[in-house]
Design an enzyme around this catalytic site. Structure first.
Site, mmCIF file in Angstrom:
data_model
loop_
_atom_site.group_PDB
_atom_site.id
_atom_site.type_symbol
_atom_site.label_atom_id
_atom_site.label_comp_id
_atom_site.label_asym_id
_atom_site.label_seq_id
_atom_site.Cartn_x
_atom_site.Cartn_y
_atom_site.Cartn_z
ATOM 1 N N GLY A 124 0.836 -1.193 0.000
ATOM 2 C CA GLY A 124 0.000 0.000 0.000
ATOM 3 C C GLY A 124 0.862 1.231 0.000
ATOM 4 O O GLY A 124 2.052 1.189 -0.326
ATOM 5 N N PHE A 180 2.065 2.726 2.415
ATOM 6 C CA PHE A 180 3.119 2.612 3.418
ATOM 7 C C PHE A 180 4.334 1.871 2.884
ATOM 8 O O PHE A 180 5.424 1.961 3.437
ATOM 9 C CB PHE A 180 2.594 1.870 4.648
ATOM 10 C CG PHE A 180 2.284 0.420 4.370
ATOM 11 C CD1 PHE A 180 3.252 -0.561 4.561
ATOM 12 C CD2 PHE A 180 1.045 0.043 3.897
ATOM 13 C CE1 PHE A 180 2.963 -1.888 4.291
ATOM 14 C CE2 PHE A 180 0.755 -1.273 3.622
ATOM 15 C CZ PHE A 180 1.725 -2.248 3.824
ATOM 16 N N GLY A 181 4.181 1.071 1.822
ATOM 17 C CA GLY A 181 5.264 0.230 1.327
ATOM 18 C C GLY A 181 4.784 -1.193 1.134
ATOM 19 O O GLY A 181 3.652 -1.419 0.697
ATOM 20 N N GLU A 230 9.987 -10.133 14.117
ATOM 21 C CA GLU A 230 9.606 -11.516 14.361
ATOM 22 C C GLU A 230 8.231 -11.791 13.764
ATOM 23 O O GLU A 230 7.433 -10.879 13.553
ATOM 24 C CB GLU A 230 9.577 -11.815 15.860
ATOM 25 C CG GLU A 230 8.469 -11.092 16.616
ATOM 26 C CD GLU A 230 8.357 -11.530 18.052
ATOM 27 O OE1 GLU A 230 8.499 -12.737 18.325
ATOM 28 O OE2 GLU A 230 8.126 -10.662 18.914
ATOM 29 N N ASP A 252 -2.958 3.227 17.549
ATOM 30 C CA ASP A 252 -3.728 2.492 16.528
ATOM 31 C C ASP A 252 -4.089 1.106 17.036
ATOM 32 O O ASP A 252 -3.887 0.101 16.358
ATOM 33 C CB ASP A 252 -2.929 2.404 15.227
ATOM 34 C CG ASP A 252 -3.824 2.106 14.024
ATOM 35 O OD1 ASP A 252 -5.049 2.355 14.117
ATOM 36 O OD2 ASP A 252 -3.315 1.615 12.998
#
Length: 357
Positions: free
Chosen positions: A97, A99-100, A179, A225
């Protein structure tokens, strides 16, 4: 209480869920664009990475990640002197998206014998530098994106927060290796698949989220968030929930915030009405929405609904008085000063009523 300790007390409950659970689904990205003011950089992970993945940089694999200088912020995560191509095998694309992009990967080497981390499942998150709005300094003086600085503060030595293994800076992007909890499912899919959960299950999961939030605030970090998509749960081995994605995070402050970052449908009414909010009461509001989703199976406010100051929250009769009055209604008080504190939530009698098998 650690994950394995928790499993010992609730083994039969979670084994029942594991046998009956639907097939794990990939963790989704946030909802439609209109649901966010500032889009998070979601760490969207697959629930079950492929057993075999093509080598990094091959035609069937993910992006070409050339060797580059790397700085590891977590003790024991490896020397990070080799390029990512030598240390990781990239699998499927998990999300993409503004964001990357996020990729599943397997750690091939930790850079130092003995290679104790061989086979570790990880995610590689690539964020364009142009999307990084805020930078700060790590304890050693290294300049880094704020998300990495915040993770450095909260992700070491605490099982309830996703762990940052290493990060590096490329000319056009920032790469984070985190992780990847195995055999997990985020609460968004968990709720969609099962509908509402019993208060017993919801209480255990919610308790873990509260502990993670308390850990973050004690470190001076505000997540901003909190929502089901950002809480994966290991449904098989430990029952451990983890808080992920600090892309909307910031430092906790005592004064009001006048800039919103996160998911709009979880924003408190004071932001919508007045354009400001305080960090702790806003967090309690989002936690109240989360608990409502767990025990009712849905968001308490329909998308696009304007919440009036005399709004009366409707809750199912099947809920106990503890879940109805002392928690959900308390968290979702319209006036931020009337909401519970985090410590009040953790010590509430409903939260203390942990099931004893």
């Amino acid at each position: 209480m650690g994950g394995h300790q928790w499993l010992g007390r609730h083994r039969r409950l979670w084994l029942h869920l594991a046998r009956a659970r639907p097939q794990p689904q990939p963790w989704l990205l946030p909802g439609p664009a209109e649901d966010t003011r500032v889009a998070a950089a979601p760490a969207a992970y697959a629930a079950a990475p492929p057993a075999r993945a093509p080598p990094l940089g091959s035609a069937a694999a993910g992006p070409e990640l050339p060797p580059s200088r790397s700085t590891e912020r977590t003790p024991g995560a490896g020397k990070a002197q080799q390029g990512l191509k030598e240390r990781y095998r990239v699998g499927s694309l998990l999300g993409r998206g503004g964001f990357g992009s996020v990729w599943a990967a397997t750690r091939l080497s930790d850079g130092a014998p003995p290679a104790a981390a061989l086979g570790l499942q990880v995610v590689i998150k690539m964020v364009p530098r142009s999307r990084v709005r805020h930078w700060d300094e790590l304890p050693d003086g290294t300049s880094a994106p704020l998300e990495i600085v915040l993770l450095d503060k909260v992700s070491t030595g605490f099982p309830g927060v996703i762990r940052l293994l290493e990060w590096l800076e490329l000319p056009n992007s920032i790469v984070m290796v985190q992780e990847h909890p195995e055999r997990c499912q985020d609460l968004h899919h968990f709720i969609r698949a099962w509908g509402f959960r019993s208060e017993e299950v919801a209480r255990e999961l919610f308790r873990q989220v509260l502990e993670a939030v308390r850990h973050c605030t004690s470190c001076g970090v505000l997540h901003r968030d909190i929502k089901p998509e950002n809480i994966p749960v290991d449904l098989v081995a430990t029952g451990q929930a983890k808080l992920i994605d600090f892309g909307c995070g910031t430092y906790l402050q005592v004064t009001a915030y006048t800039h919103f970052a996160g998911t709009q449908s979880y924003s408190p009414p004071e932001w919508t009405k007045f354009g400001w909010y305080y960090g702790k009461p806003a967090t309690i509001w989002s936690l109240g929405i989360l608990l409502h989703q767990m025990v009712c199976g849905e968001h308490p406010f329909r998308r696009g609904q304007n919440i009036s100051w005399d709004h009366q929250l409707s809750l199912p009769q099947r809920l106990s008085q503890g879940a109805q009055i002392h928690l959900i209604r308390w968290c979702l008080s319209m006036l931020d000063m009337e909401r519970s504190s985090l410590e009040d939530l953790i010590s509430d009698p409903w939260m203390q009523n942990i099931h004893q098998p």
